[in-house]
Enzyme design. Structure first.
Site, PDB file in Angstrom:
ATOM      1  N   ILE A  31       0.815  -1.219   0.000  1.00 34.30           N
ATOM      2  CA  ILE A  31       0.000   0.000   0.000  1.00 34.30           C
ATOM      3  C   ILE A  31       0.855   1.279   0.000  1.00 34.30           C
ATOM      4  CG2 ILE A  31      -0.289   0.319   2.498  1.00 34.30           C
ATOM      5  CD1 ILE A  31      -3.333   0.605   1.923  1.00 34.30           C
ATOM      6  N   ASN A  86      12.288  -9.358   5.626  1.00 34.83           N
ATOM      7  CA  ASN A  86      12.790  -8.811   6.887  1.00 34.83           C
ATOM      8  C   ASN A  86      12.270  -9.631   8.069  1.00 34.83           C
ATOM      9  OD1 ASN A  86      13.773  -6.738   5.247  1.00 34.83           O
ATOM     10  ND2 ASN A  86      11.991  -5.438   5.612  1.00 34.83           N
ATOM     11  N   HIS A  92      14.137  -4.277  10.258  1.00 32.57           N
ATOM     12  CA  HIS A  92      13.095  -3.447   9.634  1.00 32.57           C
ATOM     13  C   HIS A  92      11.807  -4.212   9.358  1.00 32.57           C
ATOM     14  CE1 HIS A  92      11.143  -0.402   7.119  1.00 32.57           C
ATOM     15  NE2 HIS A  92      12.023   0.456   7.637  1.00 32.57           N
ATOM     16  N   GLN A  93      11.497  -5.199  10.186  1.00 34.92           N
ATOM     17  CA  GLN A  93      10.185  -5.842  10.061  1.00 34.92           C
ATOM     18  C   GLN A  93       9.185  -5.068  10.920  1.00 34.92           C
ATOM     19  OE1 GLN A  93       9.718  -9.879  11.532  1.00 34.92           O
ATOM     20  NE2 GLN A  93       7.827 -10.171  10.366  1.00 34.92           N
ATOM     21  N   HIS A  99       6.539 -11.899   5.333  1.00 36.16           N
ATOM     22  CA  HIS A  99       6.251 -11.365   3.993  1.00 36.16           C
ATOM     23  C   HIS A  99       7.543 -11.185   3.216  1.00 36.16           C
ATOM     24  CE1 HIS A  99       6.573  -8.033   6.867  1.00 36.16           C
ATOM     25  NE2 HIS A  99       7.140  -7.340   5.902  1.00 36.16           N
ATOM     26  N   HIS A 101       9.149  -8.973   0.151  1.00 35.42           N
ATOM     27  CA  HIS A 101       8.996  -7.792  -0.698  1.00 35.42           C
ATOM     28  C   HIS A 101       9.568  -8.083  -2.083  1.00 35.42           C
ATOM     29  CE1 HIS A 101       8.233  -4.758   2.565  1.00 35.42           C
ATOM     30  NE2 HIS A 101       8.924  -5.613   3.300  1.00 35.42           N
TER      31      HIS A 101
HETATM   32  P1  AMP Z   1       8.136  -4.556   6.711  1.00 37.65           P
HETATM   33  O1  AMP Z   1       8.824  -3.265   7.053  1.00 37.65           O
HETATM   34  O2  AMP Z   1       9.072  -5.540   6.041  1.00 37.65           O
HETATM   35  O3  AMP Z   1       7.394  -5.163   7.883  1.00 37.65           O
HETATM   36  O4  AMP Z   1       7.061  -4.188   5.596  1.00 37.65           O
HETATM   37  C1  AMP Z   1       5.690  -4.101   5.826  1.00 37.65           C
HETATM   38  C2  AMP Z   1       5.062  -3.584   4.541  1.00 37.65           C
HETATM   39  O5  AMP Z   1       3.668  -3.755   4.640  1.00 37.65           O
HETATM   40  C3  AMP Z   1       5.323  -2.079   4.295  1.00 37.65           C
HETATM   41  O6  AMP Z   1       6.016  -1.928   3.049  1.00 37.65           O
HETATM   42  C4  AMP Z   1       3.916  -1.489   4.259  1.00 37.65           C
HETATM   43  O7  AMP Z   1       3.771  -0.483   3.280  1.00 37.65           O
HETATM   44  C5  AMP Z   1       3.052  -2.698   3.935  1.00 37.65           C
HETATM   45  N1  AMP Z   1       1.676  -2.623   4.376  1.00 37.65           N
HETATM   46  C6  AMP Z   1       1.226  -2.292   5.600  1.00 37.65           C
HETATM   47  N2  AMP Z   1      -0.118  -2.336   5.645  1.00 37.65           N
HETATM   48  C7  AMP Z   1      -0.524  -2.716   4.418  1.00 37.65           C
HETATM   49  C8  AMP Z   1      -1.802  -2.939   3.816  1.00 37.65           C
HETATM   50  N3  AMP Z   1      -2.944  -2.772   4.498  1.00 37.65           N
HETATM   51  N4  AMP Z   1      -1.848  -3.302   2.510  1.00 37.65           N
HETATM   52  C9  AMP Z   1      -0.703  -3.467   1.819  1.00 37.65           C
HETATM   53  N5  AMP Z   1       0.512  -3.272   2.319  1.00 37.65           N
HETATM   54  C10 AMP Z   1       0.611  -2.897   3.602  1.00 37.65           C
END
Ligand code: AMP
Ligand code: ZN
Length: 136
Positions: A31, A86, A92-93, A99, A101
């Site tokens: 998002i 991450n 940086h999680q 997940h 990226h």
């Molecule tokens: P991380 O920093 O590896 O935990 O990444 C989490 C990712 O989730 C970030 O890039 C956010 O932009 C993404 N994110 C958080 N909420 C949502 C959502 N509702 N839909 C899609 N992506 C999301």
């Protein structure tokens, strides 16, 4: 309602821009993308970090990485792709549901790694090798 935002996405309680879905994995657009076409690939089951996942389930999720990278490349015409995963706040999680990226990269983009690589002192590499191998 589950507290985990990605569990809610998998269960359809929070909307997402689906890219692919099967019995084990789900992929959707991030998002807040680092670039348009930034995709997140997740297991349907909640695991906080990848080390918690059974290997065969992780394989069933990760098998989608090559085709997702190919699709993102074809759709965005990017110059390269980073696949990042991450684990832990220090790494940086921010969302505690595993997940991956998939991030389109461009020659002049603003996403930079600080990668302060060092070399091992004499003999240390073998020590570290043995320390890690002991845990399999
Ligand atoms: P991380 O920093 O590896 O935990 O990444 C989490 C990712 O989730 C970030 O890039 C956010 O932009 C993404 N994110 C958080 N909420 C949502 C959502 N509702 N839909 C899609 N992506 C999301
Ligand atoms: Zn979850």
């Amino acid at each position: 309602m589950a507290e985990c935002i990605f569990c809610n996405i998998v269960e359809g309680r929070i909307p997402s821009a689906e890219i692919l879905s099967d019995e084990t994995a789900y992929a959707f657009l991030d998002i807040n993308p680092l670039a348009e076409g930034h995709v997140l690939l997740i297991p349907r089951t909640h695991y906080e970090t990848i080390d918690e996942m059974p290997g065969d389930e992780a394989s069933r999720v990760m098998k989608h990485v090559p085709s997702l990278v190919k699709a993102v490349q074809a759709a965005t015409d990017c110059d390269g792709v980073n696949v990042l995963q991450n684990n832990g706040r220090t790494a940086h999680q921010l969302i505690p549901h595993v997940h991956v990226h998939i991030i389109p990269r461009y020659e002049q983009d603003e996403f930079h790694f600080n990668w302060p690589a060092e070399s091992y002192p004499e003999g240390r590499m073998e020590e570290v090798q043995n320390k890690i191998r002991k845990h399999f």
